[in-house]
Motif scaffolding. Sequence first.
Motif, PDB file in Angstrom:
ATOM      1  N   GLU A 273      17.102  25.078 -35.359  1.00  0.00           N
ATOM      2  CA  GLU A 273      17.718  23.756 -35.334  1.00  0.00           C
ATOM      3  C   GLU A 273      19.119  23.762 -35.953  1.00  0.00           C
ATOM      4  OE1 GLU A 273      16.385  20.371 -34.206  1.00  0.00           O
ATOM      5  OE2 GLU A 273      15.805  22.078 -32.939  1.00  0.00           O
TER       6      GLU A 273
ATOM      7  N   TYR B  10       6.956  20.478 -33.792  1.00  0.00           N
ATOM      8  CA  TYR B  10       8.294  19.998 -34.147  1.00  0.00           C
ATOM      9  C   TYR B  10       9.239  20.025 -32.940  1.00  0.00           C
ATOM     10  CZ  TYR B  10       6.076  21.230 -38.539  1.00  0.00           C
ATOM     11  OH  TYR B  10       5.171  21.330 -39.570  1.00  0.00           O
TER      12      TYR B  10
ATOM     13  N   GLN C 208       7.403  27.364 -38.670  1.00  0.00           N
ATOM     14  CA  GLN C 208       8.191  26.261 -39.224  1.00  0.00           C
ATOM     15  C   GLN C 208       9.557  26.740 -39.694  1.00  0.00           C
ATOM     16  OE1 GLN C 208       5.862  24.413 -42.349  1.00  0.00           O
ATOM     17  NE2 GLN C 208       4.002  24.460 -41.101  1.00  0.00           N
TER      18      GLN C 208
ATOM     19  N   LYS D 284      13.278  25.602 -38.168  1.00  0.00           N
ATOM     20  CA  LYS D 284      14.372  25.060 -38.988  1.00  0.00           C
ATOM     21  C   LYS D 284      15.656  25.871 -38.780  1.00  0.00           C
ATOM     22  CE  LYS D 284      11.281  23.297 -42.588  1.00  0.00           C
ATOM     23  NZ  LYS D 284      10.788  23.502 -43.987  1.00  0.00           N
TER      24      LYS D 284
END
Length: 245
Positions: free
Chosen positions: A144, A210, A137, A141
């Motif tokens: 991104e 995600y 995760q 992030k």
Amino acid sequence: MQYIYKTISSYYEDLLEHIQDYFYQAQDSLQKARNEIKIIDYKENKLVVKSFQKPHLFNSFIYTFFRDSKAKKSYDNTLRIEPFAPKAIGYIEYKKFALLNESYFVSEYFAYDFTIREPLLDQNFNDRVRILQQFAQFSYKMHEKNIFHNDYSPGNILIKKNGTSYIFQVVDVNRMKFFTLTSKDRARNFAQLWATDDDLRIISDEYLKYYKQDKKFFELLVHYSHKHKRQKNLKKRLKGKAVND
């Protein structure tokens, strides 16, 4: 010796102006290799100071006139990737005969409990699956935000337990790149972990919750991981050293 520095606050100006003294007197060393890293106490704040190896003459010329020093890049990159790294405090460069001679980067101390290396190496490490999932995760992030850590290796990924969750921070950030990452770029960024295929599966399964653009993301992870291992092991064989799987 001339010097220039930059800091997030005038509160730290005295520290930077006397960084050589603070660094010399500090006894708590985290790393002593080409670059040395020490923990220092400054006005009740615990800070990390990284002293970069003095460049030889050619590199000194390059870093003075054509490239930012590693200390400056560390400072600028840390500001740019906040909150993924310990907070930047400042940097200072010393020049000798108008050329870069010494440089230091200062950041806040992150009281981590372990690095990602421990759960990757120890199959019995407590809560390792959750750690790898939350690491996926964290990596998503960061990706991104168009951040590619060029040395995303186990020792540069710090972890602190926070209740049932984990806080991740990256260090050694002077070689960051910033661009829109493709699936291949994202997968390639995990290659230096030296993770097993099973651990890459855990990371991939969580990452794909995600990032839904590429269903073959796991295959890419394995491809770049194996490629990196082959390259590193080949270099070791050429040097007559033992290799790792």
